[in-house]
Scaffold this active site. Structure first.
Site, PDB file in Angstrom:
ATOM      1  N   ARG A   1       0.813  -1.215   0.000  1.00 57.41           N
ATOM      2  CA  ARG A   1       0.000   0.000   0.000  1.00 57.41           C
ATOM      3  C   ARG A   1       0.853   1.275   0.000  1.00 57.41           C
ATOM      4  O   ARG A   1       0.534   2.247  -0.684  1.00 57.41           O
ATOM      5  CB  ARG A   1      -0.888  -0.027   1.241  1.00 57.41           C
ATOM      6  CG  ARG A   1      -1.996   1.007   1.232  1.00 57.41           C
ATOM      7  CD  ARG A   1      -2.741   1.035   2.572  1.00 57.41           C
ATOM      8  NE  ARG A   1      -3.106  -0.244   3.090  1.00 57.41           N
ATOM      9  CZ  ARG A   1      -4.315  -0.795   2.984  1.00 57.41           C
ATOM     10  NH1 ARG A   1      -5.278  -0.168   2.353  1.00 57.41           N
ATOM     11  NH2 ARG A   1      -4.562  -1.982   3.514  1.00 57.41           N
TER      12      ARG A   1
ATOM     13  N   CYS B   1     -27.253  -3.062  -7.144  1.00 55.13           N
ATOM     14  CA  CYS B   1     -28.468  -3.230  -6.333  1.00 55.13           C
ATOM     15  C   CYS B   1     -28.152  -3.778  -4.954  1.00 55.13           C
ATOM     16  O   CYS B   1     -28.545  -4.890  -4.604  1.00 55.13           O
ATOM     17  CB  CYS B   1     -29.434  -4.135  -7.077  1.00 55.13           C
ATOM     18  SG  CYS B   1     -29.829  -3.446  -8.682  1.00 55.13           S
TER      19      CYS B   1
HETATM   20  N1  LLP Z   1       2.996  -9.306   2.975  1.00 57.62           N
HETATM   21  C1  LLP Z   1       1.984 -10.137   3.296  1.00 57.62           C
HETATM   22  C2  LLP Z   1       2.298 -11.510   3.697  1.00 57.62           C
HETATM   23  C3  LLP Z   1       0.654  -9.668   3.250  1.00 57.62           C
HETATM   24  O1  LLP Z   1      -0.334 -10.495   3.592  1.00 57.62           O
HETATM   25  C4  LLP Z   1       0.386  -8.337   2.855  1.00 57.62           C
HETATM   26  C5  LLP Z   1      -0.976  -7.831   2.772  1.00 57.62           C
HETATM   27  C6  LLP Z   1       1.487  -7.514   2.500  1.00 57.62           C
HETATM   28  C7  LLP Z   1       2.778  -8.034   2.590  1.00 57.62           C
HETATM   29  C8  LLP Z   1       1.327  -6.094   2.045  1.00 57.62           C
HETATM   30  O2  LLP Z   1       0.810  -5.283   3.031  1.00 57.62           O
HETATM   31  P1  LLP Z   1       0.721  -3.686   2.836  1.00 57.62           P
HETATM   32  O3  LLP Z   1       2.128  -3.135   2.847  1.00 57.62           O
HETATM   33  O4  LLP Z   1       0.039  -3.415   1.547  1.00 57.62           O
HETATM   34  O5  LLP Z   1      -0.070  -3.232   3.995  1.00 57.62           O
HETATM   35  N2  LLP Z   1      -7.437  -5.689   0.745  1.00 57.62           N
HETATM   36  C9  LLP Z   1      -7.059  -4.994   1.958  1.00 57.62           C
HETATM   37  C10 LLP Z   1      -5.604  -5.203   2.312  1.00 57.62           C
HETATM   38  C11 LLP Z   1      -5.207  -6.650   2.517  1.00 57.62           C
HETATM   39  C12 LLP Z   1      -3.758  -6.837   2.829  1.00 57.62           C
HETATM   40  C13 LLP Z   1      -3.402  -8.264   2.904  1.00 57.62           C
HETATM   41  N3  LLP Z   1      -2.013  -8.539   3.083  1.00 57.62           N
HETATM   42  C14 LLP Z   1      -7.401  -3.510   1.807  1.00 57.62           C
HETATM   43  O6  LLP Z   1      -7.939  -3.111   0.772  1.00 57.62           O
HETATM   44  O7  LLP Z   1      -7.187  -2.722   2.722  1.00 57.62           O
END
Ligand code: LLP
Length: 419
Positions: free
Chosen positions: A278, A343
């Protein structure tokens, strides 16, 4: 800092007016800024300068578009993948196999084999059972798979329950208390080159405190493993750094994060690995939509837009806030709910919020949509799959086409015995 700014009355991505993309590509559409992606990749790396030897693996799930992955590959990033599909994408985008880390709680036999076939850099094992399966497949090929053991530190990340991964009740990794025994058993297997541990406690973290508590526990585990005679050379500290979704939000910067990591890991003497998603991609993208009509409501007006929850799922499933702005603001404000055509009452992007005044045919953007946006889109209500555009200075390219319902229908079949 991002490159989506108002210039001469129109929001631009870098030097490209968004209204031109709407005219030529249509809406809804995701728009990414190359300069922003590159900047975030650089800033994250610079933040970790003080932390010694680091390996950066972009979390492909955040934004798997091939053009986006190519930009990050050019910035020296590898990939953190969680499926065979993501692995194939990372390679297709030009990432080196040796820079790819394979995470995920349910890697199948076929996916483990694919990882070995491609010669990826590391498997992050999420259970003893997965380690045994990988060891057996690798040993049968006369290989030893490079791997770490993912531990669950039982730390509350203080984020939305649906994106927390490091509490005891979450399915991820092995409980930290039992990790030394499991590590010892896996380290003996011929087919594994077990070289360290991995951790990831959640996403959209607003504070460094839970990360610091978690890394402190990992440091103790590394000491214990070494005392037991294991050579620990790699520690994967995961991703999770949050981004501002509201203008007033102020999550920790990569600089603050890097300083904390450097302080806590000073004595570890390992290669540190990171899986940011992110923080690299979030503010590098917006989703543009067009107003279909404004409909009066009892509490406030409804702005009905042509984007819906299938295009950007986050508000519907996490009650997430995405800042809305008119592409050509007239300076006036209105209080309205912004909703899509699907919907379901969960198809709502903003609830009775003060927003730029808009009317039929006006364009608007939802900000901070570059991570977990298009990647989570689907075709519910038989809507097209949303396209993606990449802007570079004063030019743009469609980097993912709109997939029309006809294309999806062409992959469906009515069996002869129903005809
Ligand atoms: N590594 C692992 C093992 C993960 O499970 C994740 C995210 C990341 C790295 C990356 O994390 P970040 O730096 O992006 O926080 N769909 C959700 C977010 C799910 C994240 C799942 N794992 C949302 O839209 O907020």
């Amino acid at each position: 800092m991002d490159h989506f700014q108002l210039k001469e009355g129109v929001v631009h991505a870098e030097d490209m007016p968004l209204s031109r993309i709407a005219e030529e590509v249509g809406t809804p559409v995701y728009i990414y800024s190359r300069a922003t992606l590159e900047r975030h990749a650089r800033v994250f790396r610079e933040g970790l300068c003080a932390a010694g030897k680091v390996h950066l693996a972009f979390a492909v799930k955040a934004n798997p578009n091939l053009a986006v992955l190519r930009i990050l590959a050019n910035q020296g990033y590898g990939a953190d993948v969680v499926s065979g599909g993501e692995l194939e994408r990372a390679l297709a985008a030009g990432m080196k196999a040796s820079d790819i880390v394979f995470s995920g709680v349910g890697k199948s036999r076929a996916e483990l084999t694919l990882g070995l076939d491609k010669g990826i850099g590391q498997f992050n094992l999420e259970s003893e059972e997965e380690g045994e399966m990988l060891a057996q497949i690798a040993a049968d090929r006369g290989e030893a798979a490079p791997a770490t053991l993912r531990v669950n530190p039982d730390v509350d990340a203080g984020t939305h329950a649906k994106i927390s991964t490091g509490k005891a009740e979450n399915k991820f990794g092995v409980a930290i208390d039992g990790a030394p025994d499991i590590y010892a058993r896996l380290a003996k297997l011929d087919g594994l080159n077990l070289r360290g541990v991995a951790v990831h406690i959640g996403s959209q973290l607003q504070s460094l405190d839970p990360l610091e508590r978690c890394y402190f526990r990992i440091g103790q585990l590394v000491t214990d493993l070494r005392k037991a005679g294991h050579a620990v050379t790699h520690v994967d500290l995961g991703g999770g750094l949050g981004v501002p979704y509201k203008p007033e939000e102020n999550p920790p910067s990569p600089m603050d994060y890097g300083a904390m990591v450097a302080r806590v890991t000073k004595e570890w003497g390992v290669t540190l690995m990171f899986e940011p998603g992110r923080v690299i991609a979030g503010n590098s993208g917006v989703m543009m939509t067009q107003v279909i009509r404004v409909k009066p409501g009892v509490h406030s007006d409804f702005v009905v837009v042509d984007a819906a929850m299938n295009d950007l799922m986050r508000p519907a499933i996490y009650d997430a806030w995405h800042h809305f702005e008119a592409v050509e603001p007239n300076g006036e404000k209105m209080t309205a709910s912004i909703v899509g055509p699907i919907c379901e009452s969960s198809d709502i992007f903003a609830r009775e919020r003060e927003v730029d005044q808009v009317k039929t045919d006006d364009l608007g953007i939802f900000r901070t949509a570059g991570a977990y946006g298009a990647t989570m889109a689907n075709t519910y209500n038989s809507r097209p799959l949303v396209p993606e555009v990449l802007v570079d200075g004063d030019k743009y390219a469609v980097v993912a086409e709109r997939i029309e319902p006809a294309t999806i229908m062409a992959a469906e079949h009515v069996p002869d015995w129903l005809k």
